[in-house]
Design a protein around this motif. Sequence first.
Motif, PDB file in Angstrom:
ATOM      1  N   ASP A  32       0.859  -1.187   0.000  1.00 31.96           N
ATOM      2  CA  ASP A  32       0.000   0.000   0.000  1.00 31.96           C
ATOM      3  C   ASP A  32       0.890   1.230   0.000  1.00 31.96           C
ATOM      4  O   ASP A  32       1.415   1.642   1.029  1.00 31.96           O
ATOM      5  CB  ASP A  32      -0.912  -0.024   1.228  1.00 31.96           C
ATOM      6  CG  ASP A  32      -1.860   1.164   1.286  1.00 31.96           C
ATOM      7  OD1 ASP A  32      -2.003   1.854   0.263  1.00 31.96           O
ATOM      8  OD2 ASP A  32      -2.454   1.394   2.361  1.00 31.96           O
ATOM      9  N   GLY A  33       1.058   1.813  -1.186  1.00 33.48           N
ATOM     10  CA  GLY A  33       1.912   2.983  -1.309  1.00 33.48           C
ATOM     11  C   GLY A  33       1.228   4.262  -0.870  1.00 33.48           C
ATOM     12  O   GLY A  33       0.018   4.285  -0.582  1.00 33.48           O
ATOM     13  N   ASP A  34       1.981   5.324  -0.810  1.00 38.85           N
ATOM     14  CA  ASP A  34       1.460   6.637  -0.422  1.00 38.85           C
ATOM     15  C   ASP A  34       0.703   7.223  -1.618  1.00 38.85           C
ATOM     16  O   ASP A  34       1.308   7.727  -2.560  1.00 38.85           O
ATOM     17  CB  ASP A  34       2.613   7.546  -0.008  1.00 38.85           C
ATOM     18  CG  ASP A  34       2.125   8.887   0.526  1.00 38.85           C
ATOM     19  OD1 ASP A  34       0.908   9.033   0.742  1.00 38.85           O
ATOM     20  OD2 ASP A  34       2.962   9.794   0.716  1.00 38.85           O
ATOM     21  N   GLY A  35      -0.632   7.126  -1.588  1.00 41.74           N
ATOM     22  CA  GLY A  35      -1.437   7.562  -2.725  1.00 41.74           C
ATOM     23  C   GLY A  35      -1.570   6.455  -3.749  1.00 41.74           C
ATOM     24  O   GLY A  35      -1.043   5.350  -3.579  1.00 41.74           O
ATOM     25  N   ARG A  36      -2.278   6.746  -4.823  1.00 45.35           N
ATOM     26  CA  ARG A  36      -2.465   5.739  -5.871  1.00 45.35           C
ATOM     27  C   ARG A  36      -1.223   5.659  -6.759  1.00 45.35           C
ATOM     28  O   ARG A  36      -0.453   6.604  -6.863  1.00 45.35           O
ATOM     29  CB  ARG A  36      -3.708   6.054  -6.710  1.00 45.35           C
ATOM     30  CG  ARG A  36      -5.010   5.800  -5.941  1.00 45.35           C
ATOM     31  CD  ARG A  36      -6.223   5.951  -6.818  1.00 45.35           C
ATOM     32  NE  ARG A  36      -7.428   5.595  -6.091  1.00 45.35           N
ATOM     33  CZ  ARG A  36      -8.000   4.397  -6.126  1.00 45.35           C
ATOM     34  NH1 ARG A  36      -7.458   3.442  -6.859  1.00 45.35           N
ATOM     35  NH2 ARG A  36      -9.093   4.151  -5.445  1.00 45.35           N
ATOM     36  N   THR A  37      -1.062   4.502  -7.399  1.00 47.86           N
ATOM     37  CA  THR A  37       0.071   4.314  -8.297  1.00 47.86           C
ATOM     38  C   THR A  37      -0.180   5.082  -9.595  1.00 47.86           C
ATOM     39  O   THR A  37      -1.285   5.584  -9.832  1.00 47.86           O
ATOM     40  CB  THR A  37       0.266   2.823  -8.627  1.00 47.86           C
ATOM     41  OG1 THR A  37      -0.837   2.375  -9.438  1.00 47.86           O
ATOM     42  CG2 THR A  37       0.328   1.992  -7.345  1.00 47.86           C
ATOM     43  N   ILE A  38       0.809   5.136 -10.471  1.00 52.17           N
ATOM     44  CA  ILE A  38       0.626   5.846 -11.726  1.00 52.17           C
ATOM     45  C   ILE A  38      -0.419   5.179 -12.606  1.00 52.17           C
ATOM     46  O   ILE A  38      -1.000   5.810 -13.496  1.00 52.17           O
ATOM     47  CB  ILE A  38       1.952   5.998 -12.504  1.00 52.17           C
ATOM     48  CG1 ILE A  38       2.564   4.622 -12.825  1.00 52.17           C
ATOM     49  CG2 ILE A  38       2.930   6.850 -11.736  1.00 52.17           C
ATOM     50  CD1 ILE A  38       3.776   4.722 -13.731  1.00 52.17           C
ATOM     51  N   SER A  39      -0.686   3.885 -12.365  1.00 52.29           N
ATOM     52  CA  SER A  39      -1.748   3.199 -13.113  1.00 52.29           C
ATOM     53  C   SER A  39      -3.085   3.281 -12.391  1.00 52.29           C
ATOM     54  O   SER A  39      -4.050   2.625 -12.786  1.00 52.29           O
ATOM     55  CB  SER A  39      -1.364   1.737 -13.351  1.00 52.29           C
ATOM     56  OG  SER A  39      -1.187   1.054 -12.118  1.00 52.29           O
ATOM     57  N   LEU A  40      -3.133   4.095 -11.322  1.00 54.20           N
ATOM     58  CA  LEU A  40      -4.353   4.392 -10.551  1.00 54.20           C
ATOM     59  C   LEU A  40      -4.822   3.238  -9.678  1.00 54.20           C
ATOM     60  O   LEU A  40      -5.959   3.251  -9.193  1.00 54.20           O
ATOM     61  CB  LEU A  40      -5.494   4.854 -11.470  1.00 54.20           C
ATOM     62  CG  LEU A  40      -5.193   6.097 -12.326  1.00 54.20           C
ATOM     63  CD1 LEU A  40      -6.428   6.512 -13.115  1.00 54.20           C
ATOM     64  CD2 LEU A  40      -4.708   7.249 -11.455  1.00 54.20           C
ATOM     65  N   SER A  41      -3.996   2.233  -9.450  1.00 55.73           N
ATOM     66  CA  SER A  41      -4.354   1.195  -8.483  1.00 55.73           C
ATOM     67  C   SER A  41      -4.071   1.716  -7.077  1.00 55.73           C
ATOM     68  O   SER A  41      -3.216   2.581  -6.879  1.00 55.73           O
ATOM     69  CB  SER A  41      -3.556  -0.084  -8.737  1.00 55.73           C
ATOM     70  OG  SER A  41      -2.185   0.104  -8.427  1.00 55.73           O
ATOM     71  N   ASP A  42      -4.813   1.195  -6.095  1.00 56.47           N
ATOM     72  CA  ASP A  42      -4.603   1.642  -4.720  1.00 56.47           C
ATOM     73  C   ASP A  42      -3.539   0.817  -4.005  1.00 56.47           C
ATOM     74  O   ASP A  42      -3.028   1.226  -2.971  1.00 56.47           O
ATOM     75  CB  ASP A  42      -5.914   1.567  -3.937  1.00 56.47           C
ATOM     76  CG  ASP A  42      -5.874   2.402  -2.668  1.00 56.47           C
ATOM     77  OD1 ASP A  42      -5.586   3.611  -2.770  1.00 56.47           O
ATOM     78  OD2 ASP A  42      -6.105   1.850  -1.564  1.00 56.47           O
ATOM     79  N   PHE A  43      -3.200  -0.344  -4.577  1.00 56.88           N
ATOM     80  CA  PHE A  43      -2.189  -1.204  -3.968  1.00 56.88           C
ATOM     81  C   PHE A  43      -1.638  -2.141  -5.031  1.00 56.88           C
ATOM     82  O   PHE A  43      -2.147  -2.215  -6.153  1.00 56.88           O
ATOM     83  CB  PHE A  43      -2.770  -2.009  -2.793  1.00 56.88           C
ATOM     84  CG  PHE A  43      -3.894  -2.928  -3.179  1.00 56.88           C
ATOM     85  CD1 PHE A  43      -3.671  -4.267  -3.466  1.00 56.88           C
ATOM     86  CD2 PHE A  43      -5.193  -2.461  -3.261  1.00 56.88           C
ATOM     87  CE1 PHE A  43      -4.698  -5.109  -3.837  1.00 56.88           C
ATOM     88  CE2 PHE A  43      -6.245  -3.297  -3.623  1.00 56.88           C
ATOM     89  CZ  PHE A  43      -6.002  -4.618  -3.909  1.00 56.88           C
ATOM     90  N   VAL A  44      -0.588  -2.854  -4.659  1.00 56.38           N
ATOM     91  CA  VAL A  44       0.069  -3.823  -5.543  1.00 56.38           C
ATOM     92  C   VAL A  44       0.176  -5.137  -4.780  1.00 56.38           C
ATOM     93  O   VAL A  44       0.348  -5.148  -3.555  1.00 56.38           O
ATOM     94  CB  VAL A  44       1.470  -3.331  -5.950  1.00 56.38           C
ATOM     95  CG1 VAL A  44       2.260  -4.408  -6.680  1.00 56.38           C
ATOM     96  CG2 VAL A  44       1.359  -2.070  -6.807  1.00 56.38           C
ATOM     97  N   ILE A  45       0.062  -6.253  -5.499  1.00 53.63           N
ATOM     98  CA  ILE A  45       0.267  -7.571  -4.893  1.00 53.63           C
ATOM     99  C   ILE A  45       1.580  -8.153  -5.410  1.00 53.63           C
ATOM    100  O   ILE A  45       1.845  -8.131  -6.618  1.00 53.63           O
ATOM    101  CB  ILE A  45      -0.892  -8.531  -5.219  1.00 53.63           C
ATOM    102  CG1 ILE A  45      -2.143  -8.130  -4.432  1.00 53.63           C
ATOM    103  CG2 ILE A  45      -0.517  -9.976  -4.901  1.00 53.63           C
ATOM    104  CD1 ILE A  45      -3.365  -8.980  -4.741  1.00 53.63           C
ATOM    105  N   ASP A  46       2.395  -8.663  -4.502  1.00 55.23           N
ATOM    106  CA  ASP A  46       3.631  -9.349  -4.868  1.00 55.23           C
ATOM    107  C   ASP A  46       3.616 -10.724  -4.211  1.00 55.23           C
ATOM    108  O   ASP A  46       3.307 -10.849  -3.015  1.00 55.23           O
ATOM    109  CB  ASP A  46       4.862  -8.564  -4.408  1.00 55.23           C
ATOM    110  CG  ASP A  46       6.154  -9.210  -4.880  1.00 55.23           C
ATOM    111  OD1 ASP A  46       6.482  -9.061  -6.065  1.00 55.23           O
ATOM    112  OD2 ASP A  46       6.812  -9.879  -4.060  1.00 55.23           O
ATOM    113  N   VAL A  47       3.933 -11.757  -4.990  1.00 55.55           N
ATOM    114  CA  VAL A  47       3.836 -13.140  -4.508  1.00 55.55           C
ATOM    115  C   VAL A  47       5.157 -13.858  -4.738  1.00 55.55           C
ATOM    116  O   VAL A  47       5.693 -13.854  -5.849  1.00 55.55           O
ATOM    117  CB  VAL A  47       2.709 -13.895  -5.246  1.00 55.55           C
ATOM    118  CG1 VAL A  47       2.669 -15.354  -4.813  1.00 55.55           C
ATOM    119  CG2 VAL A  47       1.365 -13.226  -4.984  1.00 55.55           C
ATOM    120  N   SER A  48       5.682 -14.485  -3.687  1.00 53.97           N
ATOM    121  CA  SER A  48       6.928 -15.244  -3.806  1.00 53.97           C
ATOM    122  C   SER A  48       6.784 -16.667  -3.275  1.00 53.97           C
ATOM    123  O   SER A  48       7.780 -17.341  -3.019  1.00 53.97           O
ATOM    124  CB  SER A  48       8.062 -14.524  -3.071  1.00 53.97           C
ATOM    125  OG  SER A  48       7.736 -14.371  -1.694  1.00 53.97           O
TER     126      SER A  48
END
Length: 235
Positions: free
Chosen positions: A131-147
């Motif tokens: 959950d970044g500070d504000g929306r991403t440049i693609s306007l998503s509110d968060f990103v999912i990363d899976v390892s």
Amino acid sequence: MRTPYLALPAAMLVLALSACGGAGGPSPAPTAAAQTHTAPTDTPAPATPHPTPTQAQDSDPAIAVQVSTSGAEVIQASGRTTWVFFNNPAADAVATFTRVFGVAPVVTDRPAGSETPPSRVYDWSGFSVIDGDGRTISLSDFVIDVSVAAVGGVDIVAVPGLHVGAPFSSAVLVEDSDGGFPGLGLAAVDTQAVDPVDVGEAPGTPLAVYLAVYGSPSGAGPIAHFTAPTPNWGD
């Protein structure tokens, strides 16, 4: 050349996971009646224990989470599904995945990087909501990363049927990004076009977001992790 593919429908994914021996969800907790015993009348009855996160799950548990460029689809044992979209609030995603995995995430704060804003990371043993500070440049509110390939018995897959530990070559085969990313150990799948005007860019700019699958630059070896949504523009 683009290679067409289809995301796995929830019902088909349920059957595939069952056939492969995929881990199902936990069994329902024993009923209170099955655990009750008679206490002496002069002895207070024992306090009812609070259910553990696993016991609190219902009889139709999640068996898989399928990540795409749009969001994450939670798939239950019955085939029912629930979507968590990237344009929904990150807090809603955290609440949903806490229920799905049955445990609270480990929370850490990351400082800003050269290309990233400060963020808060919610991690369930290798499945992370960033959950970044504000929306991403693609306007998503968060990103999912899976390892990881699974969390607590819940399989984690990426459209179209990829998972961590599978051959990275399988992701390269279905890569649908124009030109790809040779030598970077990245395969772009589930690519979706973005209207540049919607994200404040010049009209006519060829923008897209995709699910980024990472592995060896040689194309050999296993999938190491995947991230979505990933834009093809920005710093």
